[in-house]
Design a protein around this motif. Structure first.
Motif, PDB file in Angstrom:
ATOM      1  N   PHE A  54      24.716 -25.769 -33.850  1.00 28.72           N
ATOM      2  CA  PHE A  54      25.447 -26.162 -32.643  1.00 28.72           C
ATOM      3  C   PHE A  54      26.266 -24.968 -32.170  1.00 28.72           C
ATOM      4  O   PHE A  54      26.470 -24.008 -32.905  1.00 28.72           O
ATOM      5  CB  PHE A  54      26.359 -27.372 -32.919  1.00 28.72           C
ATOM      6  CG  PHE A  54      27.518 -27.100 -33.824  1.00 28.72           C
ATOM      7  CD1 PHE A  54      27.361 -27.125 -35.193  1.00 28.72           C
ATOM      8  CD2 PHE A  54      28.778 -26.819 -33.302  1.00 28.72           C
ATOM      9  CE1 PHE A  54      28.427 -26.880 -36.028  1.00 28.72           C
ATOM     10  CE2 PHE A  54      29.851 -26.567 -34.142  1.00 28.72           C
ATOM     11  CZ  PHE A  54      29.668 -26.598 -35.511  1.00 28.72           C
ATOM     12  N   LEU A  55      26.715 -25.020 -30.918  1.00 30.76           N
ATOM     13  CA  LEU A  55      27.504 -23.930 -30.334  1.00 30.76           C
ATOM     14  C   LEU A  55      28.974 -24.321 -30.373  1.00 30.76           C
ATOM     15  O   LEU A  55      29.324 -25.444 -30.052  1.00 30.76           O
ATOM     16  CB  LEU A  55      27.085 -23.711 -28.878  1.00 30.76           C
ATOM     17  CG  LEU A  55      25.702 -23.133 -28.661  1.00 30.76           C
ATOM     18  CD1 LEU A  55      25.372 -23.139 -27.180  1.00 30.76           C
ATOM     19  CD2 LEU A  55      25.616 -21.730 -29.196  1.00 30.76           C
ATOM     20  N   VAL A  56      29.830 -23.391 -30.752  1.00 34.71           N
ATOM     21  CA  VAL A  56      31.251 -23.730 -30.770  1.00 34.71           C
ATOM     22  C   VAL A  56      31.948 -23.222 -29.524  1.00 34.71           C
ATOM     23  O   VAL A  56      31.539 -22.228 -28.922  1.00 34.71           O
ATOM     24  CB  VAL A  56      31.987 -23.151 -31.996  1.00 34.71           C
ATOM     25  CG1 VAL A  56      31.725 -23.989 -33.199  1.00 34.71           C
ATOM     26  CG2 VAL A  56      31.643 -21.728 -32.217  1.00 34.71           C
ATOM     27  N   ARG A  65      32.069 -19.481 -27.068  1.00 35.67           N
ATOM     28  CA  ARG A  65      32.117 -18.180 -27.732  1.00 35.67           C
ATOM     29  C   ARG A  65      30.853 -17.377 -27.467  1.00 35.67           C
ATOM     30  O   ARG A  65      30.866 -16.161 -27.501  1.00 35.67           O
ATOM     31  CB  ARG A  65      32.251 -18.386 -29.237  1.00 35.67           C
ATOM     32  CG  ARG A  65      33.675 -18.617 -29.672  1.00 35.67           C
ATOM     33  CD  ARG A  65      33.735 -18.485 -31.167  1.00 35.67           C
ATOM     34  NE  ARG A  65      34.973 -19.068 -31.673  1.00 35.67           N
ATOM     35  CZ  ARG A  65      35.155 -19.348 -32.955  1.00 35.67           C
ATOM     36  NH1 ARG A  65      34.186 -19.131 -33.822  1.00 35.67           N
ATOM     37  NH2 ARG A  65      36.295 -19.857 -33.355  1.00 35.67           N
ATOM     38  N   CYS A  66      29.766 -18.041 -27.282  1.00 34.60           N
ATOM     39  CA  CYS A  66      28.488 -17.353 -27.113  1.00 34.60           C
ATOM     40  C   CYS A  66      28.558 -16.431 -25.893  1.00 34.60           C
ATOM     41  O   CYS A  66      28.992 -16.847 -24.816  1.00 34.60           O
ATOM     42  CB  CYS A  66      27.372 -18.372 -26.919  1.00 34.60           C
ATOM     43  SG  CYS A  66      25.800 -17.621 -26.521  1.00 34.60           S
ATOM     44  N   VAL A  67      28.115 -15.176 -26.091  1.00 38.14           N
ATOM     45  CA  VAL A  67      28.139 -14.232 -24.978  1.00 38.14           C
ATOM     46  C   VAL A  67      26.736 -14.019 -24.427  1.00 38.14           C
ATOM     47  O   VAL A  67      26.498 -13.090 -23.664  1.00 38.14           O
ATOM     48  CB  VAL A  67      28.742 -12.889 -25.403  1.00 38.14           C
ATOM     49  CG1 VAL A  67      30.167 -13.078 -25.841  1.00 38.14           C
ATOM     50  CG2 VAL A  67      27.916 -12.251 -26.491  1.00 38.14           C
ATOM     51  N   SER A  68      25.800 -14.850 -24.870  1.00 40.45           N
ATOM     52  CA  SER A  68      24.446 -14.792 -24.351  1.00 40.45           C
ATOM     53  C   SER A  68      23.788 -13.435 -24.644  1.00 40.45           C
ATOM     54  O   SER A  68      23.161 -12.842 -23.785  1.00 40.45           O
ATOM     55  CB  SER A  68      24.496 -15.084 -22.850  1.00 40.45           C
ATOM     56  OG  SER A  68      23.239 -15.068 -22.321  1.00 40.45           O
ATOM     57  N   CYS A  69      23.994 -12.948 -25.871  1.00 42.85           N
ATOM     58  CA  CYS A  69      23.425 -11.641 -26.217  1.00 42.85           C
ATOM     59  C   CYS A  69      21.977 -11.740 -26.640  1.00 42.85           C
ATOM     60  O   CYS A  69      21.300 -10.733 -26.806  1.00 42.85           O
ATOM     61  CB  CYS A  69      24.232 -10.993 -27.336  1.00 42.85           C
ATOM     62  SG  CYS A  69      24.068 -11.861 -28.894  1.00 42.85           S
ATOM     63  N   ASP A  70      21.472 -12.958 -26.871  1.00 43.51           N
ATOM     64  CA  ASP A  70      20.052 -13.164 -27.162  1.00 43.51           C
ATOM     65  C   ASP A  70      19.627 -12.751 -28.576  1.00 43.51           C
ATOM     66  O   ASP A  70      18.445 -12.745 -28.884  1.00 43.51           O
ATOM     67  CB  ASP A  70      19.185 -12.415 -26.140  1.00 43.51           C
ATOM     68  CG  ASP A  70      18.045 -13.297 -25.673  1.00 43.51           C
ATOM     69  OD1 ASP A  70      18.162 -14.538 -25.824  1.00 43.51           O
ATOM     70  OD2 ASP A  70      17.033 -12.768 -25.195  1.00 43.51           O
ATOM     71  N   ILE A  71      20.588 -12.382 -29.417  1.00 41.82           N
ATOM     72  CA  ILE A  71      20.204 -11.939 -30.771  1.00 41.82           C
ATOM     73  C   ILE A  71      19.608 -13.097 -31.563  1.00 41.82           C
ATOM     74  O   ILE A  71      18.557 -12.977 -32.202  1.00 41.82           O
ATOM     75  CB  ILE A  71      21.422 -11.352 -31.510  1.00 41.82           C
ATOM     76  CG1 ILE A  71      21.808 -10.025 -30.867  1.00 41.82           C
ATOM     77  CG2 ILE A  71      21.110 -11.145 -32.982  1.00 41.82           C
ATOM     78  CD1 ILE A  71      23.021  -9.389 -31.475  1.00 41.82           C
ATOM     79  N   CYS A  72      20.263 -14.261 -31.498  1.00 41.75           N
ATOM     80  CA  CYS A  72      19.760 -15.400 -32.271  1.00 41.75           C
ATOM     81  C   CYS A  72      18.358 -15.777 -31.810  1.00 41.75           C
ATOM     82  O   CYS A  72      17.480 -16.058 -32.630  1.00 41.75           O
ATOM     83  CB  CYS A  72      20.703 -16.581 -32.176  1.00 41.75           C
ATOM     84  SG  CYS A  72      21.063 -17.075 -30.505  1.00 41.75           S
ATOM     85  N   ALA A  73      18.148 -15.757 -30.498  1.00 40.71           N
ATOM     86  CA  ALA A  73      16.829 -16.123 -29.994  1.00 40.71           C
ATOM     87  C   ALA A  73      15.763 -15.166 -30.509  1.00 40.71           C
ATOM     88  O   ALA A  73      14.628 -15.565 -30.777  1.00 40.71           O
ATOM     89  CB  ALA A  73      16.835 -16.129 -28.478  1.00 40.71           C
ATOM     90  N   ALA A 116      22.795 -14.380 -37.877  1.00 38.15           N
ATOM     91  CA  ALA A 116      22.560 -13.254 -36.989  1.00 38.15           C
ATOM     92  C   ALA A 116      23.644 -13.111 -35.925  1.00 38.15           C
ATOM     93  O   ALA A 116      23.917 -12.022 -35.448  1.00 38.15           O
ATOM     94  CB  ALA A 116      21.203 -13.412 -36.319  1.00 38.15           C
ATOM     95  N   CYS A 117      24.277 -14.184 -35.546  1.00 35.84           N
ATOM     96  CA  CYS A 117      25.194 -14.141 -34.415  1.00 35.84           C
ATOM     97  C   CYS A 117      26.409 -13.276 -34.726  1.00 35.84           C
ATOM     98  O   CYS A 117      27.159 -13.560 -35.661  1.00 35.84           O
ATOM     99  CB  CYS A 117      25.656 -15.548 -34.067  1.00 35.84           C
ATOM    100  SG  CYS A 117      26.844 -15.565 -32.724  1.00 35.84           S
ATOM    101  N   PRO A 118      26.636 -12.194 -33.976  1.00 39.41           N
ATOM    102  CA  PRO A 118      27.780 -11.329 -34.247  1.00 39.41           C
ATOM    103  C   PRO A 118      29.077 -11.878 -33.668  1.00 39.41           C
ATOM    104  O   PRO A 118      30.138 -11.322 -33.911  1.00 39.41           O
ATOM    105  CB  PRO A 118      27.395 -10.018 -33.587  1.00 39.41           C
ATOM    106  CG  PRO A 118      26.327 -10.351 -32.617  1.00 39.41           C
ATOM    107  CD  PRO A 118      25.815 -11.700 -32.880  1.00 39.41           C
ATOM    108  N   PHE A 119      29.023 -12.963 -32.920  1.00 38.42           N
ATOM    109  CA  PHE A 119      30.217 -13.455 -32.243  1.00 38.42           C
ATOM    110  C   PHE A 119      30.695 -14.799 -32.807  1.00 38.42           C
ATOM    111  O   PHE A 119      31.489 -15.473 -32.170  1.00 38.42           O
ATOM    112  CB  PHE A 119      29.947 -13.582 -30.747  1.00 38.42           C
ATOM    113  CG  PHE A 119      29.620 -12.258 -30.117  1.00 38.42           C
ATOM    114  CD1 PHE A 119      30.640 -11.413 -29.704  1.00 38.42           C
ATOM    115  CD2 PHE A 119      28.307 -11.857 -29.975  1.00 38.42           C
ATOM    116  CE1 PHE A 119      30.337 -10.192 -29.141  1.00 38.42           C
ATOM    117  CE2 PHE A 119      28.015 -10.633 -29.419  1.00 38.42           C
ATOM    118  CZ  PHE A 119      29.026  -9.776 -28.998  1.00 38.42           C
TER     119      PHE A 119
HETATM  120  S1  SF4 Z   1      23.621 -14.537 -31.190  1.00 37.71           S
HETATM  121 FE1  SF4 Z   1      24.331 -14.130 -29.138  1.00 37.71          FE
HETATM  122  S2  SF4 Z   1      23.194 -15.555 -27.845  1.00 37.71           S
HETATM  123 FE2  SF4 Z   1      23.026 -16.320 -29.969  1.00 37.71          FE
HETATM  124  S3  SF4 Z   1      24.738 -17.703 -30.154  1.00 37.71           S
HETATM  125 FE3  SF4 Z   1      25.468 -15.762 -30.902  1.00 37.71          FE
HETATM  126  S4  SF4 Z   1      26.426 -14.860 -29.075  1.00 37.71           S
HETATM  127 FE4  SF4 Z   1      25.145 -16.527 -28.343  1.00 37.71          FE
END
Ligand code: SF4
Ligand code: SF4
Lengths: 198, 384
Positions: A54-56, A65-73, A116-119
């Motif tokens: 889930f997204l926090v 918090r998600c900055v839409s960096c696409d790393i997780c995807a 993987a998510c750095p944020f």
């Molecule tokens: S890795 Fe990037 S796109 Fe995926 S949840 Fe974390 S901040 Fe958002």
């Protein structure tokens, strides 16, 4: 011959014990019924249980918090995350997702997105009772379905939450300190470019 | 309390005879008996499935079905609805007619044998003078249906299961019939009603099982009976883990349910016959009605069958055949001899003595002769 009789004795003992002994789901050795009648009774949740991400958000739903960096995807092994970056009215990209879809029919609960998510924006949940009437649409969770507060995270995984908050606070302090030194250095000699942040 | 069923049938017949001609009353009487059996058979089957699942659950420290109705008592009905609404799949290469006929054909003998079981005093549908023979002969025809189903399915697993079933049933038929012989010797009749009545002494506890030969015959008959109904540990014809489901691999929906119906009705009738032959049928202490005694004994034996199922793993084919031919068959033959001697020797102490000695000796000899050859214990020099 004797072995058969002994075996029959053991099964009879278990049969009778299941009526006499109290029901205890935790111990298999003592005998007695171990079944938990699931929808009515539940075992206590384990803190280390991991299921479906889930997204926090901090405080309000706008504070994702998600900055839409696409790393997780990119890291997700079965590629079940789909992200579209949000833009403001002038078409300038923003640091938040417009679309954040996870297909739970495909997600295999590996938890790599969380790692993987750095944020610290995506975490594994304790949710396991999801279901849908068909296979294509109802199990694709959208951004708003995935959003949950930090309070929820603290509730289900207090230890992890404490550790992560600690780290985030330290990071923030370090960042602030670095910012301060940069600003202090920038005051007398404005022509030097600011050093890249760590 | 005792003749409640008999009297209610009489009352019904009186009612009919008031306005029907005599010959139709006979027909009505027959139809009442048939109707009772046709209701009892499937009903028994439904609740035996429930009973088995509950019992196995308890043995494995589970609760068993408890969702449909209190204690899951409506579960068999839910299962029935499910079975009826399921798709009926017939394999493409199957012999369609035989594939359809086999499950129907197997239910008929299983229902027929109910007719000679004495459920209580004067509660036998047909008092055949060859009742036991009829029972054994009719129940033996289930082999044919099983093989029909196996052959018509055109499936290797099914055929293997059918072959195994034929081999097993033919083998176990022999000790089964031979263990009935001493009882028939004692009662001097093949009629199930006479057999029960001859066990009436001692306040209704002069059962054949309390004699040495009766006890031996009881064990051998019961074991063969378990094998006859393809129950664990003798369930090699359907061994799920080896040949999927044996003869009913290719059956689904209601046809599959019919196989199960036959199996569970066989469980009931074989237990019933064992009770009749060795445990005095409906004889018992006068406190309870006769039919209650019959059902108590039968269900106790059914319980033991399910207890076997909860305990024992499946036998290998060679072990199974070995048990029938190398152990049960000689034991039953000796047992017939012992029973003969029993009626020949007048003095009570002597005849009990000889019977116990002979049977004990045979048992010991058979155990010694059948001991599995264990390989010598090896020592592994370099293992440690
Ligand atoms: S890795 Fe990037 S796109 Fe995926 S949840 Fe974390 S901040 Fe958002
Ligand atoms: S848990 Fe694994 S599979 Fe599921 S979204 Fe995250 S990375 Fe993908």
């Amino acid at each position: 011959m004797l072995g058969v009789l002994r075996g029959m004795g053991i099964t009879l003992k278990n049969f009778l014990a299941s009526y006499v002994l109290p029901r205890r789901p935790d111990s298999l050795e003592t005998g007695g019924i171990v079944t938990v009648q699931y929808p009515e009774e539940r075992l206590p949740e384990k803190e280390n249980f991991r299921n479906f991400p889930f997204l926090v958000f901090d405080g309000t739903v706008d504070n994702i918090r998600c900055v839409s960096c696409d790393i997780c995807a990119k890291e997700c092994p079965p590629k079940c995350i789909y992200i579209v970056r949000d833009t403001d009215s002038e078409g300038k990209p923003l640091k938040r997702p417009k679309v954040f879809d996870i297909d739970f029919t495909v997600c295999m609960n590996c938890g790599i997105c969380e790692e993987a998510c750095p944020f610290d924006a995506i975490f594994m949940d304790h949710e396991f009772e999801i279901g849908g009437p068909e296979r294509q649409k109802s199990l694709v969770y959208h951004r708003d379905d995935l959003l949950k507060s930090t309070a929820h995270f603290q509730k289900i995984r207090p230890t992890d939450f404490a550790a992560i908050e600690e780290r985030r606070k330290k990071d923030a302090e370090k960042k602030a300190a670095a910012q301060a030194t940069v600003q202090a250095a920038a005051q007398p000699k404005p022509q030097t470019p600011p050093s890249p942040q760590p | 309390m005792d003749p409640i069923f008999v009297n209610s049938k009489k009352a019904l017949l009186n009612l009919f005879s008031a306005f029907l001609p005599d010959w139709t009353v006979v027909l009505v009487s027959i139809f009442i008996s048939i109707g009772a059996i046709m209701v009892l058979g499937p009903f028994t089957m439904m609740y035996l499935t429930w009973f088995e699942r509950k019992l196995l659950g308890r043995i494995q420290n589970r609760i068993g079905p408890n969702r449909v109705g209190i204690f899951g008592l409506l579960q068999p009905i839910a299962d029935g609805v499910k079975m009826l609404t399921k798709e009926d799949i017939v394999p493409e290469g199957a012999d369609k007619a035989v594939h359809l006929l086999a499950p129907i054909a197997i239910v008929i003998p299983s229902l027929l044998v109910f007719s000679v079981l004495p459920f209580g005093r004067n509660m036998t549908a047909v008092n055949l003078n060859i009742g036991v023979l009829f029972f054994l002969a009719v129940s033996a025809t289930t082999t044919l249906s099983i093989f029909m189903g196996a052959w018509a399915s055109r499936n290797k697993f099914s055929l293997l299961g059918g072959m195994r079933s034929v081999a097993q049933l033919v083998s176990y038929e022999v000790p089964m019939v031979l263990s009935v012989v001493p009882v028939i010797l004692a009662a001097g009749s093949l009629s199930t009603v006479d057999l029960v009545e001859s066990q009436g002494g001692w306040n209704g506890f002069k059962w054949f099982v309390f004699t040495p030969w009766g006890f031996t015959a009881f064990i051998t008959f019961y074991l063969s009976g378990v094998a006859e109904c393809n129950r664990t540990p003798f369930d090699i014809p359907e061994g799920e883990s080896e040949i999927v489901a044996g003869f009913h691999t290719e059956y689904s929906g209601m046809k599959f349910a019919l196989w199960y119906m036959a199996e569970f009705m066989n469980v009931f009738t074989v237990s019933g016959l064992t009770a009749v032959l060795f445990l005095g049928g409906w004889q018992g202490a006068p406190g309870l009605p006769s039919w209650a005694w019959f059902f108590i004994k039968t269900y106790a034996l059914v319980f033991v069958m399910m207890w076997f199922r909860g305990t024992l793993p499946r036998l290998r084919v060679d072990q199974l055949m070995g048990l029938a031919w190398k152990f049960l068959l000689p034991l039953t033959l000796v047992n017939i001899f012992v029973a003969g001697l029993w009626f020949f020797i007048p003095d009570l102490r002597w005849r009990v003595g000889t019977a116990v000695a002979l049977l004990g000796l045979t048992f010991w000899a058979l155990m010694a002769l059948n001991r599995t050859a264990l390989p010598e214990k090896r020592t592994y020099e370099f293992a440690e």
